[in-house]
Design an enzyme around this catalytic site. Structure first.
Site, short mmCIF file in Angstrom:
data_model
loop_
_atom_site.label_atom_id
_atom_site.label_comp_id
_atom_site.label_asym_id
_atom_site.label_seq_id
_atom_site.Cartn_x
_atom_site.Cartn_y
_atom_site.Cartn_z
CB SER A 77 3.91 0.01 -5.03
OG SER A 77 2.86 1.06 -3.94
N GLY A 135 0.97 -1.03 0.05
CA GLY A 135 0.16 0.04 0.06
C GLY A 135 0.74 1.10 0.23
CG ASP A 136 3.39 4.01 1.60
OD1 ASP A 136 4.39 4.83 0.47
OD2 ASP A 136 3.36 4.89 2.28
CG ASP A 137 7.41 4.44 -1.29
OD1 ASP A 137 7.17 4.91 -2.53
OD2 ASP A 137 7.87 5.37 -0.29
#
Length: 473
Positions: free
Chosen positions: A293, A260-262
């Site tokens: 992502s 959900g992020d890097d």
């Protein structure tokens, strides 16, 4: 035959000594049982251990309901007595092992067998509170301290977390819900955090649903992260995959990350706190990683980079349905530097941006940052990139009176999506550099320079020379 007898005798002596030391808790060494029931288990590691025991030997219950927090803590404490005698392995056997946080020890291996699942407790009372990190000055979710990571260690030497693709489940939905409802007074736990340590291996595991960042080595050196499958919902908040933070000599390879992020983010502290702490992330190798992502980067450099980031070598990466590839994130007030970054061999499919650098990533820990602390961004090299189904080729946004310099991009083919095609493919401000053999044609600030082949180092970093031993249980 003599060699076999020698090894067998050492094995027997190790079994006897472990029973003698741990007899007070009725521990039986797991080595004999592993051999008789499962056959010999071989695995690669930076170091092998002389002794081993099973979590069951310490009273562990793998029913997914019984808390094993004290069991993990007791087992590791007892096994720490072997640090000076060949080290020890704690085997997590098949089952679902519910637990709160526990701390590792030196010369130690945590080994998850096939079908072993460590489940993070959702009972906040089981989670100790820690002070804020000195290079950050505050928590990320709240100004105060932070919850301990599920698996934690500090001031350690020679630590291995590995297995037969066993699973660590952070059960993060509890924490994500609190985050979305603004109910947090402390920063959410990381899944694995190792601090102020040397010689770390994290490998051959499946990590799912961390409360926030999954793997966070910080203020550490000589780190290998290999063969991880990291999975979180693509809309989960701040579930970065692997975040080397103020670390030296790190190797990340052969991982698959849905986040959900890097997927990977190199960091080194936040604004005035990172500048004061002054410990860069440097000598970082990232290779053969696949990332999904949709809202973040395959590899991010920053935005907390105030201690500096340098000598990063990225190669043979794949991104699918990901917002950007290798992204630089910084801002006025960060100070620090991102320099000598080398990227080659990217295979990208369904991207918003291929190249993205921003000097306006303006989240700050507080209002005390120095507006005169400008970051230095220079020596950024990309080569051999193939990208398909792209919305924008590049968004390169330096800082007024502080341009990003020394950018080199060569041998790049970008196929722009017919459905999302934008007229302005290269949006560039306050940057300087050169390009060669790039399609679509770059912006005027990155003019064509024939015969340019952007740099990638020929030397090998010390962490690349580290070879695994074949260990057995």
């Amino acid at each position: 035959m003599k060699q076999f007898l020698h090894l067998r005798n050492n094995h027997v002596l190790g079994v006897i000594s472990l029973i003698l030391i741990l007899g007070s808790v009725n521990v039986k060494v797991a080595e004999g049982r592993v051999h008789s029931e499962l056959g010999q288990i071989e695995y690669p590691a930076i170091n092998c251990r002389k002794h081993s025991a099973s979590l069951k030997d310490f009273g562990g219950v793998g029913d997914g309901k019984t808390s094993n927090t004290k069991v993990f803590q007791s087992a590791i404490s007892k096994l720490s007595q072997y640090a000076s005698d060949g080290g020890a392995t704690l085997i997590v056997p098949p089952g679902k092992w519910l637990t709160g946080p526990f701390n590792l020890t030196s010369h130690f291996t945590l080994f998850l067998q096939k079908d072993a699942v460590i489940l993070a407790s959702q009972n906040e009372l089981e989670w100790p509170h820690l002070a804020v990190l000195p290079s950050y000055g505050r928590g990320r979710d709240a100004p105060g301290g932070r919850f301990s990571s599920l698996i934690f260690g500090t001031n350690l030497t020679d630590v291995v977390i590995t297995g037969q693709n066993g699973t660590i489940d952070g059960q993060g939905s509890y924490w994500w819900d609190k985050f979305h409802k603004n109910q947090l007074t402390l920063t959410r736990p990381y899944m694995i955090e190792i601090m102020y340590s040397d010689q770390i291996q994290i490998s051959d595991l499946t990590l799912v649903n961390s409360p926030t960042w999954f793997v966070h080595p910080i203020y550490s050196s000589n780190i290998i992260v290999k063969g991880l499958t990291i999975l979180a919902p693509v809309d989960s908040p701040n579930t970065d995959g692997i975040n080397p933070d103020s670390c030296t000599n790190t190797r990340i390879e052969d991982c698959y990350i849905v986040s959900g992020d890097d997927c990977i983010s190199a960091k080194s502290g936040w604004d005035e706190y990172g500048i004061k702490f002054g410990r860069p992330t440097q000598h970082l190798v990232i290779r053969r990683v696949t990332c999904i992502s949709p809202d973040s980067a395959m590899v991010a450099l920053g935005s907390e980079m105030s201690g500096g980031i340098e000598d990063v070598r990225v190669e043979d990466l794949t991104a699918i349905n990901t917002e950007s590839a290798v992204r630089i994130k910084t801002a006025v007030g960060r100070g620090g530097f991102v320099k000598n970054i080398f990227v080659r061999g990217l295979n990208l499919n369904t991207m918003k941006y291929v190249f993205w650098m921003t000097g306006s990533y303006g989240q700050h820990p507080d209002s005390h940052y120095d507006p005169k602390a400008l970051p230095t961004i220079t020596g950024i090299n990309f080569k051999d990139v193939v990208a398909k189904n792209v919305t924008y080729s590049a968004k390169l946004e330096g800082i007024s009176n502080d341009p990003f310099t020394g950018i080199c991009i060569s041998n790049v083919t970008i196929e722009v999506s017919a459905l999302k095609k934008k007229k302005l493919q290269w949006n560039c401000t306050d940057v300087a550099g050169v390009t060669n053999n790039v399609t679509p044609p770059p912006c005027a600030l990155l003019p064509q320079k024939d015969k340019t082949d952007c740099a990638f180092p020929n030397d090998k970093l010390p962490i690349e020379a580290v070879q695994f031993k074949t260990c057995s249980l």
